[in-house]
Scaffold this motif. Structure first.
Motif, PDB file in Angstrom:
ATOM      1  N   GLY A   1      27.197 -19.549   4.656  1.00 35.67           N
ATOM      2  CA  GLY A   1      28.049 -20.648   4.223  1.00 35.67           C
ATOM      3  C   GLY A   1      27.339 -21.967   4.042  1.00 35.67           C
ATOM      4  O   GLY A   1      27.982 -23.022   3.987  1.00 35.67           O
ATOM      5  N   VAL A   2      26.004 -21.936   3.934  1.00 34.94           N
ATOM      6  CA  VAL A   2      25.224 -23.165   3.765  1.00 34.94           C
ATOM      7  C   VAL A   2      24.529 -23.121   2.406  1.00 34.94           C
ATOM      8  O   VAL A   2      23.679 -22.257   2.164  1.00 34.94           O
ATOM      9  CB  VAL A   2      24.178 -23.326   4.885  1.00 34.94           C
ATOM     10  N   LEU A   3      24.880 -24.045   1.528  1.00 41.24           N
ATOM     11  CA  LEU A   3      24.294 -24.089   0.188  1.00 41.24           C
ATOM     12  C   LEU A   3      23.295 -25.238   0.102  1.00 41.24           C
ATOM     13  O   LEU A   3      23.650 -26.395   0.310  1.00 41.24           O
ATOM     14  CB  LEU A   3      25.382 -24.277  -0.871  1.00 41.24           C
ATOM     15  N   VAL A   4      22.040 -24.905  -0.185  1.00 44.01           N
ATOM     16  CA  VAL A   4      20.998 -25.906  -0.388  1.00 44.01           C
ATOM     17  C   VAL A   4      20.423 -25.726  -1.789  1.00 44.01           C
ATOM     18  O   VAL A   4      20.728 -24.752  -2.478  1.00 44.01           O
ATOM     19  CB  VAL A   4      19.881 -25.792   0.677  1.00 44.01           C
ATOM     20  N   ARG A   5      19.584 -26.656  -2.210  1.00 49.88           N
ATOM     21  CA  ARG A   5      19.001 -26.609  -3.547  1.00 49.88           C
ATOM     22  C   ARG A   5      17.676 -25.859  -3.514  1.00 49.88           C
ATOM     23  O   ARG A   5      16.799 -26.162  -2.700  1.00 49.88           O
ATOM     24  CB  ARG A   5      18.782 -28.042  -4.052  1.00 49.88           C
ATOM     25  N   ASP A   6      17.545 -24.874  -4.396  1.00 45.99           N
ATOM     26  CA  ASP A   6      16.322 -24.074  -4.481  1.00 45.99           C
ATOM     27  C   ASP A   6      15.376 -24.701  -5.499  1.00 45.99           C
ATOM     28  O   ASP A   6      15.692 -24.793  -6.684  1.00 45.99           O
ATOM     29  CB  ASP A   6      16.681 -22.642  -4.894  1.00 45.99           C
ATOM     30  N   TYR A   7      14.215 -25.151  -5.038  1.00 49.68           N
ATOM     31  CA  TYR A   7      13.219 -25.752  -5.922  1.00 49.68           C
ATOM     32  C   TYR A   7      12.015 -24.843  -6.140  1.00 49.68           C
ATOM     33  O   TYR A   7      10.991 -25.280  -6.650  1.00 49.68           O
ATOM     34  CB  TYR A   7      12.747 -27.097  -5.352  1.00 49.68           C
ATOM     35  N   SER A   8      12.130 -23.582  -5.775  1.00 49.23           N
ATOM     36  CA  SER A   8      10.973 -22.692  -5.817  1.00 49.23           C
ATOM     37  C   SER A   8      10.484 -22.393  -7.235  1.00 49.23           C
ATOM     38  O   SER A   8       9.368 -21.899  -7.412  1.00 49.23           O
ATOM     39  CB  SER A   8      11.291 -21.381  -5.095  1.00 49.23           C
ATOM     40  N   ASN A   9      11.292 -22.683  -8.252  1.00 50.50           N
ATOM     41  CA  ASN A   9      10.856 -22.460  -9.635  1.00 50.50           C
ATOM     42  C   ASN A   9      10.183 -23.691 -10.242  1.00 50.50           C
ATOM     43  O   ASN A   9       9.745 -23.654 -11.388  1.00 50.50           O
ATOM     44  CB  ASN A   9      12.053 -22.062 -10.510  1.00 50.50           C
ATOM     45  N   HIS A  10      10.103 -24.774  -9.476  1.00 48.02           N
ATOM     46  CA  HIS A  10       9.496 -26.001  -9.976  1.00 48.02           C
ATOM     47  C   HIS A  10       7.999 -26.019  -9.682  1.00 48.02           C
ATOM     48  O   HIS A  10       7.559 -25.538  -8.633  1.00 48.02           O
ATOM     49  CB  HIS A  10      10.154 -27.224  -9.331  1.00 48.02           C
ATOM     50  N   PRO A  11       7.199 -26.589 -10.578  1.00 46.92           N
ATOM     51  CA  PRO A  11       5.754 -26.693 -10.328  1.00 46.92           C
ATOM     52  C   PRO A  11       5.464 -27.434  -9.023  1.00 46.92           C
ATOM     53  O   PRO A  11       6.105 -28.444  -8.722  1.00 46.92           O
ATOM     54  CB  PRO A  11       5.252 -27.498 -11.539  1.00 46.92           C
TER      55      PRO A  11
ATOM     56  N   LYS B   1      13.261 -17.823  -1.702  1.00 45.80           N
ATOM     57  CA  LYS B   1      14.518 -17.348  -2.275  1.00 45.80           C
ATOM     58  C   LYS B   1      15.317 -16.530  -1.266  1.00 45.80           C
ATOM     59  O   LYS B   1      16.552 -16.556  -1.276  1.00 45.80           O
ATOM     60  CB  LYS B   1      14.241 -16.545  -3.546  1.00 45.80           C
ATOM     61  N   GLU B   2      14.621 -15.816  -0.395  1.00 44.78           N
ATOM     62  CA  GLU B   2      15.332 -15.059   0.631  1.00 44.78           C
ATOM     63  C   GLU B   2      15.971 -16.002   1.649  1.00 44.78           C
ATOM     64  O   GLU B   2      17.101 -15.782   2.094  1.00 44.78           O
ATOM     65  CB  GLU B   2      14.393 -14.089   1.344  1.00 44.78           C
ATOM     66  N   VAL B   3      15.247 -17.051   2.020  1.00 48.75           N
ATOM     67  CA  VAL B   3      15.814 -18.045   2.939  1.00 48.75           C
ATOM     68  C   VAL B   3      17.044 -18.682   2.313  1.00 48.75           C
ATOM     69  O   VAL B   3      18.086 -18.839   2.956  1.00 48.75           O
ATOM     70  CB  VAL B   3      14.763 -19.125   3.289  1.00 48.75           C
ATOM     71  N   TRP B   4      16.945 -19.047   1.032  1.00 48.48           N
ATOM     72  CA  TRP B   4      18.079 -19.657   0.327  1.00 48.48           C
ATOM     73  C   TRP B   4      19.286 -18.716   0.330  1.00 48.48           C
ATOM     74  O   TRP B   4      20.414 -19.130   0.632  1.00 48.48           O
ATOM     75  CB  TRP B   4      17.672 -19.990  -1.108  1.00 48.48           C
ATOM     76  N   ALA B   5      19.051 -17.454  -0.007  1.00 45.12           N
ATOM     77  CA  ALA B   5      20.144 -16.485  -0.088  1.00 45.12           C
ATOM     78  C   ALA B   5      20.769 -16.230   1.285  1.00 45.12           C
ATOM     79  O   ALA B   5      21.995 -16.105   1.410  1.00 45.12           O
ATOM     80  CB  ALA B   5      19.633 -15.176  -0.686  1.00 45.12           C
TER      81      ALA B   5
END
Length: 229
Positions: free
Chosen positions: A186-196, A176-180
């Motif tokens: 200015g780079v938006l990626v999809r965070d899947y860290s809440n997925h099993p 989540k820190e990498v995503w933020a």
């Protein structure tokens, strides 16, 4: 899937099997051997090929249609054709399956604008396929760039790359820190860290060469900064 997992899934009665190939979110392709194994034991097998235009040659189950009346292949105009808003798709199946579907088809299931958009897309298929090849090239560049940084990358036959961040979690260097931090650049990626099973994964969609460069530079900055903490 492998033959063992398929056999385990068929331990009880199964009426319909649905496979996504390439799948979301890893972009992996199911082997045709697995599809054929299911076709032998399941009354109806549906293969969702939403991302098939981005896949390597020989990945589609299309070649199995002639020999298997219980195979259905679904496709969409939302991905490679870039018409997600049209909500337009199609399926390939034996005439007997199509006849059954026609009995339950809604009378006004597809709008006139969607039909016109689909026809226009088909008339310009050369341009669309050229764009697909460009995206496949950027996908390869992203995969190679991340791998060179020591990032674990999942093999993909779709228009995206799923990759791991280490360590997992929300602390220093966490997903989540990498995503933020990427978002701050200015780079938006999809965070899947809440997925099993994907607690340390992010997913990036392949785009233009400029976007690939911006993404890889941002990832290198973020990972480099965290390595010094």
């Amino acid at each position: 899937l492998d033959e063992r997992s398929v056999a385990e899934g068929l331990a009880g009665p199964v009426d319909i099997a649905v496979l996504c190939s390439p799948n979301n979110p890893t972009g992996g392709v199911e082997s045709l051997e697995v599809v054929e194994q299911l076709l032998k034991d399941v009354p109806l097998v549906i293969v969702d090929e939403a991302y098939v235009e981005f896949a390597r040659s020989g990945s589609s189950a299309l070649g199995l249609l002639q020999a298997h009346e219980n195979l259905v292949i679904t496709r969409t105009f939302s991905k490679a054709w870039r018409l997600a808003g049209a909500r337009l798709g199609y399926l390939l199946a034996h005439p007997s399956v199509i006849q059954g579907l026609m009995k339950v088809r809604l009378p006004y299931h597809l709008s006139s604008p969607s039909q016109l958009l689909g026809l226009a897309a088909l008339r310009h298929s050369d341009e669309t396929l050229a764009a697909v090849e460009a995206i496949k090239g950027e996908r390869a560049a992203i995969s190679e760039g991340l791998t060179a940084m020591g990032v674990c990358v999942y093999p993909s036959d779709a228009n995206f790359i799923l990759f791991e961040t280490q360590p997992a979690g929300e602390g220093k260097g966490g997903t989540k820190e990498v995503w933020a931090t990427l978002l701050e650049r200015g780079v938006l990626v999809r965070d899947y860290s809440n997925h099993p099973l994907l607690s340390n994964c992010l997913r990036v969609t392949a785009g233009t060469a400029e976007e690939t460069t911006a993404f890889l530079e941002a990832v290198e900055e973020v990972l480099g900064a965290q390595a010094t903490i």
